[in-house]
Design an enzyme around this catalytic site. Structure first.
Site, PDB file in Angstrom:
ATOM      1  CG  ASP A  11     -24.490  92.046   4.049  1.00  0.00           C
ATOM      2  OD1 ASP A  11     -25.023  91.297   3.150  1.00  0.00           O
ATOM      3  OD2 ASP A  11     -25.119  93.115   4.505  1.00  0.00           O
ATOM      4  N   GLY A  33     -35.251  89.172   4.407  1.00  0.00           N
ATOM      5  CA  GLY A  33     -33.988  88.277   4.502  1.00  0.00           C
ATOM      6  C   GLY A  33     -33.075  88.942   3.520  1.00  0.00           C
ATOM      7  CB  VAL A  34     -30.889  86.939   1.068  1.00  0.00           C
ATOM      8  CG1 VAL A  34     -29.875  87.319   0.034  1.00  0.00           C
ATOM      9  CG2 VAL A  34     -30.399  85.904   1.955  1.00  0.00           C
ATOM     10  CG  ASP A  35     -35.967  89.175  -2.339  1.00  0.00           C
ATOM     11  OD1 ASP A  35     -35.170  89.339  -3.135  1.00  0.00           O
ATOM     12  OD2 ASP A  35     -37.349  88.811  -2.273  1.00  0.00           O
ATOM     13  CB  SER A 123     -35.060  76.823   1.776  1.00  0.00           C
ATOM     14  OG  SER A 123     -35.710  76.998   0.668  1.00  0.00           O
ATOM     15  N   GLY A 125     -34.225  80.660   6.134  1.00  0.00           N
ATOM     16  CA  GLY A 125     -34.549  81.827   6.780  1.00  0.00           C
ATOM     17  C   GLY A 125     -36.071  81.740   6.881  1.00  0.00           C
ATOM     18  CB  VAL A 126     -38.941  83.862   5.603  1.00  0.00           C
ATOM     19  CG1 VAL A 126     -40.394  83.862   5.798  1.00  0.00           C
ATOM     20  CG2 VAL A 126     -38.339  85.122   6.232  1.00  0.00           C
ATOM     21  CE1 TYR A 127     -40.774  81.636   1.813  1.00  0.00           C
ATOM     22  CE2 TYR A 127     -39.340  80.793   0.073  1.00  0.00           C
ATOM     23  CZ  TYR A 127     -40.479  81.629   0.550  1.00  0.00           C
ATOM     24  OH  TYR A 127     -41.129  82.296  -0.515  1.00  0.00           O
TER      25      TYR A 127
HETATM   26  P1  ADP Z   1     -35.750  82.021   2.446  1.00  0.00           P
HETATM   27  O1  ADP Z   1     -36.967  82.709   2.405  1.00  0.00           O
HETATM   28  O2  ADP Z   1     -35.123  81.377   1.303  1.00  0.00           O
HETATM   29  O3  ADP Z   1     -35.515  81.321   3.722  1.00  0.00           O
HETATM   30  P2  ADP Z   1     -34.217  84.187   3.747  1.00  0.00           P
HETATM   31  O4  ADP Z   1     -33.528  85.437   3.200  1.00  0.00           O
HETATM   32  O5  ADP Z   1     -35.263  84.391   4.735  1.00  0.00           O
HETATM   33  O6  ADP Z   1     -34.565  83.271   2.763  1.00  0.00           O
HETATM   34  O7  ADP Z   1     -32.848  83.494   4.514  1.00  0.00           O
HETATM   35  C1  ADP Z   1     -32.060  82.708   4.029  1.00  0.00           C
HETATM   36  C2  ADP Z   1     -30.636  82.691   4.530  1.00  0.00           C
HETATM   37  O8  ADP Z   1     -29.922  83.589   4.339  1.00  0.00           O
HETATM   38  C3  ADP Z   1     -30.862  82.727   6.207  1.00  0.00           C
HETATM   39  O9  ADP Z   1     -29.907  81.630   6.817  1.00  0.00           O
HETATM   40  C4  ADP Z   1     -30.457  83.925   6.551  1.00  0.00           C
HETATM   41  O10 ADP Z   1     -29.754  83.992   7.936  1.00  0.00           O
HETATM   42  C5  ADP Z   1     -29.623  84.477   5.717  1.00  0.00           C
HETATM   43  N1  ADP Z   1     -29.474  85.729   5.242  1.00  0.00           N
HETATM   44  C6  ADP Z   1     -30.205  86.867   5.645  1.00  0.00           C
HETATM   45  N2  ADP Z   1     -29.689  88.136   5.199  1.00  0.00           N
HETATM   46  C7  ADP Z   1     -28.358  87.785   4.534  1.00  0.00           C
HETATM   47  C8  ADP Z   1     -27.418  88.457   3.898  1.00  0.00           C
HETATM   48  N3  ADP Z   1     -27.438  89.781   3.839  1.00  0.00           N
HETATM   49  N4  ADP Z   1     -26.191  88.004   3.567  1.00  0.00           N
HETATM   50  C9  ADP Z   1     -26.250  86.449   3.534  1.00  0.00           C
HETATM   51  N5  ADP Z   1     -27.212  85.715   4.247  1.00  0.00           N
HETATM   52  C10 ADP Z   1     -28.454  86.308   4.781  1.00  0.00           C
END
Ligand code: ADP
Length: 170
Positions: A11, A33-35, A123, A125-127
């Site tokens: 994480d 997601g990360v955000d 990019s 994850g959701v993207y």
């Molecule tokens: P995007 O909208 O740019 O695709 P996301 O947050 O949906 O961003 O996903 C980007 C990547 O981060 C994905 O591979 C997801 O599995 C991963 N991710 C989600 N939460 C975390 C976290 N807490 N720490 C690290 N990576 C994460």
């Protein structure tokens, strides 16, 4: 200066670094997601800074491929660097925009004087960017960007992401 690249599975909000990169969306006002994780663990100070950016320099939001820094709030970092990845498209090659996220984040890191920077897999994850291709672009871009950053840590959330990045470093 050569930049060392290391991989961590886990994480990104648990990582300590001078700067932690957020895969934000252009609104800068939070998302999933990360955000979501960064705003949850980092606390309200990050969102306050983001709102200030929206009220000033980035009235229309942060464009795709760009990066901007805020406080890191309660995270174990001095700054969060927000970057907006492109949504994957099967019909249009947006690779340059994804590369730009890494390049621009490193440029902002240099402006701040950050020496260690943690990145998520922007990019993927959701993207919906395919993991292997995203890993290739991420690693290639960091390797070929001229920066004073000494260590880039890719923090990969799951096994599959970690394996994809590891394959690029072999
Ligand atoms: P995007 O909208 O740019 O695709 P996301 O947050 O949906 O961003 O996903 C980007 C990547 O981060 C994905 O591979 C997801 O599995 C991963 N991710 C989600 N939460 C975390 C976290 N807490 N720490 C690290 N990576 C994460």
């Amino acid at each position: 200066m050569t930049t060392t690249i290391t991989l961590v599975q886990g994480d990104i909000t648990r990582q300590s670094a001078d700067a932690i990169v957020n895969a934000a969306n252009s609104s800068l006002l939070g998302g999933g997601g990360v955000d979501g994780a960064i705003h949850r663990r980092g606390g309200p100070a990050i969102l306050e800074d983001c709102r200030r950016l929206r009220a000033s320099r980035y009235g229309k939001g942060l464009p795709t491929g760009r990066a901007v820094a805020t406080t890191a709030g309660d995270l174990d970092a001095r700054w969060v660097i927000h970057t907006v990845g492109p949504v994957f498209s099967a019909t249009e090659d947006r690779s340059e925009l994804l590369a730009s996220c890494y390049r621009e984040s490193l440029r902002v890191a240099d402006e701040l004087g950050a020496r260690t920077v943690a990145f998520p897999a922007v990019s993927t994850g959701v993207y919906r960017w395919p993991m292997e291709d995203a890993a290739r672009i991420a690693v290639e871009t960091v390797r070929t960007t001229d920066t004073a950053v000494e260590e880039v840590v890719f923090v990969l959330f799951d096994d599959r992401a970690h394996e994809a990045f590891a394959a690029q470093l072999r």
